[in-house]
Enzyme design. Structure first.
Site, PDB file in Angstrom:
ATOM      1  N   SER A  16       0.710  -1.576   0.109  1.00 25.53           N
ATOM      2  CA  SER A  16      -0.048   0.057  -0.132  1.00 25.53           C
ATOM      3  C   SER A  16       0.849   1.374  -0.028  1.00 25.53           C
ATOM      4  O   SER A  16       0.439   2.168  -0.819  1.00 25.53           O
ATOM      5  CB  SER A  16      -1.038   0.039   1.104  1.00 25.53           C
ATOM      6  OG  SER A  16      -2.042  -1.162   1.013  1.00 25.53           O
ATOM      7  N   THR A  61      -5.924  -3.401   7.339  1.00 25.47           N
ATOM      8  CA  THR A  61      -5.790  -4.987   6.832  1.00 25.47           C
ATOM      9  C   THR A  61      -5.868  -5.905   7.937  1.00 25.47           C
ATOM     10  O   THR A  61      -6.111  -5.660   9.117  1.00 25.47           O
ATOM     11  CB  THR A  61      -4.406  -5.099   5.922  1.00 25.47           C
ATOM     12  OG1 THR A  61      -4.600  -6.225   5.091  1.00 25.47           O
ATOM     13  CG2 THR A  61      -3.226  -4.868   6.623  1.00 25.47           C
ATOM     14  N   LYS A  65     -10.242  -5.430  10.409  1.00 26.73           N
ATOM     15  CA  LYS A  65     -11.170  -5.010   9.834  1.00 26.73           C
ATOM     16  C   LYS A  65     -12.538  -4.744  10.587  1.00 26.73           C
ATOM     17  O   LYS A  65     -13.350  -3.801  10.539  1.00 26.73           O
ATOM     18  CB  LYS A  65     -11.607  -5.440   8.585  1.00 26.73           C
ATOM     19  CG  LYS A  65     -10.083  -5.226   7.381  1.00 26.73           C
ATOM     20  CD  LYS A  65     -10.683  -5.754   5.950  1.00 26.73           C
ATOM     21  CE  LYS A  65      -9.423  -5.676   5.252  1.00 26.73           C
ATOM     22  NZ  LYS A  65      -9.501  -6.257   3.926  1.00 26.73           N
ATOM     23  N   ASP A 101     -13.138  -2.993  -0.389  1.00 26.61           N
ATOM     24  CA  ASP A 101     -12.707  -4.102  -1.001  1.00 26.61           C
ATOM     25  C   ASP A 101     -13.634  -4.577  -2.006  1.00 26.61           C
ATOM     26  O   ASP A 101     -13.035  -5.443  -3.194  1.00 26.61           O
ATOM     27  CB  ASP A 101     -12.648  -5.056   0.273  1.00 26.61           C
ATOM     28  CG  ASP A 101     -11.500  -5.057   0.982  1.00 26.61           C
ATOM     29  OD1 ASP A 101     -10.366  -4.409   0.785  1.00 26.61           O
ATOM     30  OD2 ASP A 101     -11.527  -5.604   2.234  1.00 26.61           O
ATOM     31  N   TYR A 215      -1.758 -11.941  -3.324  1.00 30.47           N
ATOM     32  CA  TYR A 215      -0.904 -11.862  -4.682  1.00 30.47           C
ATOM     33  C   TYR A 215       0.506 -12.161  -4.517  1.00 30.47           C
ATOM     34  O   TYR A 215       1.092 -12.270  -3.375  1.00 30.47           O
ATOM     35  CB  TYR A 215      -0.943 -10.344  -4.910  1.00 30.47           C
ATOM     36  CG  TYR A 215      -0.650  -9.246  -3.890  1.00 30.47           C
ATOM     37  CD1 TYR A 215      -1.820  -8.915  -3.151  1.00 30.47           C
ATOM     38  CD2 TYR A 215       0.355  -9.114  -3.276  1.00 30.47           C
ATOM     39  CE1 TYR A 215      -1.740  -8.100  -2.080  1.00 30.47           C
ATOM     40  CE2 TYR A 215       0.756  -8.162  -2.634  1.00 30.47           C
ATOM     41  CZ  TYR A 215      -0.295  -7.622  -1.758  1.00 30.47           C
ATOM     42  OH  TYR A 215      -0.097  -6.757  -0.674  1.00 30.47           O
TER      43      TYR A 215
END
Ligand code: NDP
Length: 268
Positions: A16, A61, A65, A101, A215
């Site tokens: 981020s 994150t 949340k 999201d 990812y």
């Protein structure tokens, strides 16, 4: 300079800061963006200290949340609907909670990957913070069915009940979904911890897409399993950049361009 952070545990791996630095450079916005590692159970104190010290906004994150939802003083409709917050913004003396999201995932699936999901069968693996944020936006795409499968089946049932009014959503245990799906989304945290996730190859319909919200290297194990079963493998880098762009819009009032950022991160 306006200060922003991503709060998580772990958070060292987060891309981020790099994404928001690219957005800021492209739009000419003056802002600083750092990582903030917080111990479990310490979220409210840490967030209070950050905003009390003049911080303007935060991404939140794993695993915070739901803590961020409780911490926010007002919430957008989509955060309220999700019951989870991934973006906090200091607005007029109070802290607004949002959830970007779902919008990020849907934009990646439809605009970047070109998927048309109306009338399709979707399997969502996981019922944690990320899953909560994407159920309503996925149902808005009018799939034939959205099955939420989770290790702790009661959490899948709770999510399915919560969104039952919005479309055809069904709960299942992780090993239970007996049919094939056009899109299989991995929203469990197994990838980030390198834990195996056993799935029947028959869960992938011919021509299916397999999407891991993790990812890079983390997503490889799930996507290799999917590829071996004939599915198209996609990781969550596009979702990450798209949800960040939505956060940036909330904070700065400007929507940054994303395609070049996704391409640059992928190349790196
Ligand atoms: P949470 O901790 O809130 O939820 C974790 C989920 O994973 C739960 O459903 C949990 O099931 C399940 N799970 C954990 N361990 C196992 C296991 N060994 N076997 C099966 N299921 C398991 O995490 P988040 O929802 O916040 O994040 C999930 C993933 O999504 C992470 O990889 C995260 O990095 C990614 N993500 C990516 C984003 C992006 O922009 N690309 C945005 C948000 C998240 P149970 O209920 O049984 O514990």
């Amino acid at each position: 300079m306006d200060r922003y952070v991503v709060i998580g545990n772990p958070v060292a791996h987060s891309l981020s800061p790099e994404i928001h630095a690219r957005f800021a450079a492209a739009t000419g916005e003056a802002m600083a963006y750092d990582r903030l590692l917080v111990e479990r159970g310490d979220f409210a104190r840490a967030a209070h200290a950050f905003f009390g010290g003049g911080g303007r906004g935060a991404n939140v994150t794993l695993p915070f949340k739901e803590d961020a939802f409780a911490f926010s003083q007002s919430r957008t409709a989509r955060a309220e609907q999700a019951g989870a917050v991934n973006t906090l913004a200091a607005k007029e003396g109070s802290i607004l909670g949002d959830n970007t999201d779902g919008a990020g995932l849907v934009r990646d699936l439809t605009a970047n990957l070109g998927l048309a999901l109306a009338g399709r069968r979707i399997l969502l693996l996981g019922a944690g913070g990320a899953a909560r944020g994407v159920v309503a936006p996925l149902l808005a795409l009018s799939p034939a069915v959205l099955v939420i499968a989770n290790r702790t089946e009661e959490r899948a049932r709770e999510l399915a009940r919560r969104f039952a009014d919005l479309g055809p959503v069904q709960p299942a245990g992780l090993d239970a979904p007996g049919e094939a799906f056009d899109l299989v989304l991995n929203a469990t945290s197994t990838s980030t911890r390198g834990e195996p996730l056993a799935l029947r190859p028959a869960v992938f319909a011919p021509g299916a897409t397999a999407y891991d919200m993790a990812y890079g290297k983390s997503a490889l194990a799930f996507l290799e399993t999917a590829r071996a079963a004939g599915a198209r493998p996609c990781d969550g880098l596009g979702m990450l950049v798209e949800q960040a762009a939505e956060s940036f819009l909330l904070w700065r009032g400007r929507k940054p361009e994303t395609a070049s950022v996704i391409a640059a991160l992928r190349a790196a």
